[in-house]
Design an enzyme around this catalytic site. Structure first.
Site, PDB file in Angstrom:
ATOM      1  N   GLU A 272      -2.749  -9.039 -13.298  1.00  0.00           N
ATOM      2  CA  GLU A 272      -3.098  -8.199 -12.155  1.00  0.00           C
ATOM      3  C   GLU A 272      -4.462  -7.543 -12.303  1.00  0.00           C
ATOM      4  O   GLU A 272      -5.278  -7.560 -11.376  1.00  0.00           O
ATOM      5  CB  GLU A 272      -2.018  -7.127 -11.971  1.00  0.00           C
ATOM      6  CG  GLU A 272      -2.232  -6.242 -10.754  1.00  0.00           C
ATOM      7  CD  GLU A 272      -1.172  -5.163 -10.636  1.00  0.00           C
ATOM      8  OE1 GLU A 272      -1.257  -4.357  -9.693  1.00  0.00           O
ATOM      9  OE2 GLU A 272      -0.268  -5.108 -11.487  1.00  0.00           O
TER      10      GLU A 272
ATOM     11  N   GLY B 298       0.800  -1.224   0.000  1.00  0.00           N
ATOM     12  CA  GLY B 298       0.000   0.000   0.000  1.00  0.00           C
ATOM     13  C   GLY B 298       0.824   1.261   0.000  1.00  0.00           C
ATOM     14  O   GLY B 298       0.391   2.294   0.504  1.00  0.00           O
ATOM     15  N   SER B 299       2.015   1.214  -0.597  1.00  0.00           N
ATOM     16  CA  SER B 299       2.920   2.357  -0.564  1.00  0.00           C
ATOM     17  C   SER B 299       2.581   3.413  -1.613  1.00  0.00           C
ATOM     18  O   SER B 299       3.043   4.548  -1.525  1.00  0.00           O
ATOM     19  CB  SER B 299       4.364   1.888  -0.794  1.00  0.00           C
ATOM     20  OG  SER B 299       4.482   1.273  -2.073  1.00  0.00           O
ATOM     21  N   GLY B 300       1.814   3.051  -2.642  1.00  0.00           N
ATOM     22  CA  GLY B 300       1.545   3.977  -3.734  1.00  0.00           C
ATOM     23  C   GLY B 300       2.652   4.001  -4.765  1.00  0.00           C
ATOM     24  O   GLY B 300       2.667   4.847  -5.650  1.00  0.00           O
ATOM     25  N   LEU B 301       3.579   3.057  -4.674  1.00  0.00           N
ATOM     26  CA  LEU B 301       4.716   2.986  -5.596  1.00  0.00           C
ATOM     27  C   LEU B 301       4.497   1.955  -6.698  1.00  0.00           C
ATOM     28  O   LEU B 301       5.435   1.628  -7.429  1.00  0.00           O
ATOM     29  CB  LEU B 301       5.996   2.643  -4.821  1.00  0.00           C
ATOM     30  CG  LEU B 301       6.471   3.688  -3.807  1.00  0.00           C
ATOM     31  CD1 LEU B 301       7.564   3.104  -2.917  1.00  0.00           C
ATOM     32  CD2 LEU B 301       6.978   4.933  -4.522  1.00  0.00           C
ATOM     33  N   GLY B 302       3.291   1.445  -6.816  1.00  0.00           N
ATOM     34  CA  GLY B 302       3.040   0.420  -7.823  1.00  0.00           C
ATOM     35  C   GLY B 302       3.641  -0.916  -7.442  1.00  0.00           C
ATOM     36  O   GLY B 302       4.104  -1.673  -8.299  1.00  0.00           O
TER      37      GLY B 302
ATOM     38  N   SER C  54       2.378  -3.800  -6.295  1.00  0.00           N
ATOM     39  CA  SER C  54       1.784  -5.050  -6.785  1.00  0.00           C
ATOM     40  C   SER C  54       2.178  -5.299  -8.237  1.00  0.00           C
ATOM     41  O   SER C  54       2.393  -6.440  -8.654  1.00  0.00           O
ATOM     42  CB  SER C  54       0.258  -5.010  -6.649  1.00  0.00           C
ATOM     43  OG  SER C  54      -0.309  -3.978  -7.443  1.00  0.00           O
TER      44      SER C  54
ATOM     45  N   ASP D  76       1.855   1.304 -14.395  1.00  0.00           N
ATOM     46  CA  ASP D  76       2.730   0.633 -13.432  1.00  0.00           C
ATOM     47  C   ASP D  76       3.483  -0.525 -14.059  1.00  0.00           C
ATOM     48  O   ASP D  76       4.682  -0.726 -13.809  1.00  0.00           O
ATOM     49  CB  ASP D  76       1.914   0.126 -12.241  1.00  0.00           C
ATOM     50  CG  ASP D  76       1.303   1.248 -11.428  1.00  0.00           C
ATOM     51  OD1 ASP D  76       1.554   2.419 -11.761  1.00  0.00           O
ATOM     52  OD2 ASP D  76       0.550   0.951 -10.479  1.00  0.00           O
TER      53      ASP D  76
END
Length: 454
Positions: A260, A222-226, A228, A272
């Site tokens: 995904e 859940g970092s927002g850095l893509g 997954s 991403d």
């Protein structure tokens, strides 16, 4: 004991005549004298026999009477480099001895190449840092409108390891989630009613062998850095490493999107997967007919200055990017003005691209603020009071601009800060319970390699 050792070795109590017969029976023209435990005592050649007979010796004497005890030997398993050097100096055969001095192998110039051994594959994929254009990479927008995203990758990775198995069983280990999955076969995995993301990727690839798959990450969920997408890309790449007809980078990104977004059902855009697969700074354009990744070549001075001026701030708030994208889509469909916002974001993206390649970084940093103000208007769920407070504190401490990475709702803020104001900004966000994280830009995309199983 090798066949060559059996053919060329004689016991110490055997005669010189026996040694002559042993020498003449082999192409190497040598015999190795061993005791009952196969410990090497000496070597005998035709020259050793001749010298002994010329000195009055007899052929019925024990072979130890004429053997040469000053012989060259190597330890069993000696590096090929050492053997080649010895052969190049004139040796035709080298006895290989174990730690007790026992004859185990005879090395020759025709020694075979090392046998093929099992291998494992590894891969790592970097996460992306999106500067502008996020949201425009959603299919339902760019199917009718031109879209572009400006992003780069940083040195935080998803790491995958793939170890093939002979029994067809499948084991999946998600180390960050402390989760394990075990299947007796691919058929059992495909039939499972609910699958994890990693199992879904396997279901898309459908490998024809069993394996153990391990995944770990350098970044929080859940970092927002893509993250997954980086995990998906690394997993696909590690399978790709063992293929004979490897997928190209576009194909890896497309498979990652399929697994995904379509199969596992995480709502979101396309940027991403492309960012993680290609790596580096890119302007990624999305159209109805094709998606194009345009690499950006930055001068070292621009790249270094930008790296010095960016601060990555962990809000400590995890987010659900899939749900945020769903909300954004609902609000876009309900309100035509959202399409105008996304078009404005694409226009801003191209401006930022212009500032970046020209090294006009102060203007680039100010545009981050414009990007954030636009982003907040996409959905009411993107920001809240606490996030607004963090952002306001960073600007008050000297940041020129910034934005929340990813879909919003939490994760990491990215701030543009002149280095002389950096410590004030770090202290201001730390007072609100946020941590800053050092990073370096990553110029390479997903990387895979194979190595021997130790």
């Amino acid at each position: 004991m090798s066949l060559l050792v059996q053919t060329l070795s004689i016991r110490e109590q055997q005669s010189i005549l026996d040694a002559v017969e042993c020498i003449e029976a082999g192409a190497l023209q040598i015999a190795f004298v061993v005791d009952e435990s196969m410990r090497l005592l000496g070597v005998v050649t035709n020259g050793d026999v001749r010298r002994h007979l010329l000195q009055g010796g007899r052929t019925d004497e024990a072979v130890t009477a004429c053997m040469n005890q000053e012989f060259r030997s190597v330890r069993i398993g000696a590096p090929r480099e050492d053997l080649l050097k010895a052969f190049d100096l004139g040796h035709n055969a080298l006895p290989g001895l174990d730690e007790q001095g026992r004859l185990v192998e005879v090395y020759t110039r025709q020694m075979a190449a090392s046998a093929e051994v099992p291998v494992l594959a590894r891969a790592r994929a970097p996460v992306r840092m999106s500067f502008c254009g996020g949201g425009a990479d959603l299919t339902y927008f760019f199917i009718d409108h031109s879209a572009a995203v400006l992003s780069c990758t940083v040195g935080l990775y998803a790491h995958a390891t793939l170890i093939p198995r002979d029994d067809g069983r499948i084991s999946i280990y998600a180390e960050d989630l402390s989760r394990e999955e075990h299947y007796s076969s691919l058929a059992e995995l495909l039939a499972a009613p609910e699958k994890s993301l990693l199992a879904t990727i396997v279901a898309v690839i459908k490998p024809k062998y069993g394996f153990d798959l391990y995944l770990r990450s350098d970044f929080p969920v859940g970092s927002g850095l893509g993250g997954s997408s980086a995990a998906t890309t690394a997993t696909i790449a590690v399978f790709n490493e063992l293929r004979q007809d490897r997928w190209n980078t576009y194909e890896i990104a497309e498979l990652a999107f399929q697994a995904e977004r379509l199969c596992f059902g995480i709502a979101g855009g396309w940027q991403d997967q492309y960012a993680s697969a290609f790596g580096g700074f890119n302007l990624i354009e999305f159209e109805n007919q094709r998606n194009l990744v345009h690499p950006i070549r930055l001068e070292d001075s621009i790249r270094n200055e930008l790296e010095s001026c960016l601060v990555l701030c962990d809000t400590g708030i995890s987010h659900d990017s899939g749900r945020l994208h769903e909300l954004q889509r609902e609000e876009i469909e309900a309100e035509l003005s959202q399409t105008e916002l996304l078009s404005a974001s694409v226009t801003l993206c191209r401006r930022m691209h212009h500032f970046l390649i020209r090294g006009e970084l102060k203007a680039f940093g100010t545009c981050l603020d414009e990007a954030w103000q636009l982003k907040k208007r996409f959905s009411s769920a993107i920001s809240d009071g606490r996030l607004d407070e963090i952002y306001a504190a960073a600007l008050a401490a000297g940041a020129c601009g910034g934005k929340l990475l990813g879909a919003g709702g939490g994760g990491f803020f990215l701030f543009y800060v002149q280095p002389q104001h950096r410590q004030r900004v770090v202290s201001a966000v730390a007072a609100l319970g946020c941590q800053t994280q050092n990073f370096r830009f990553e110029s390479s995309g997903v990387t895979s390699w194979r190595t021997k199983i130790q």
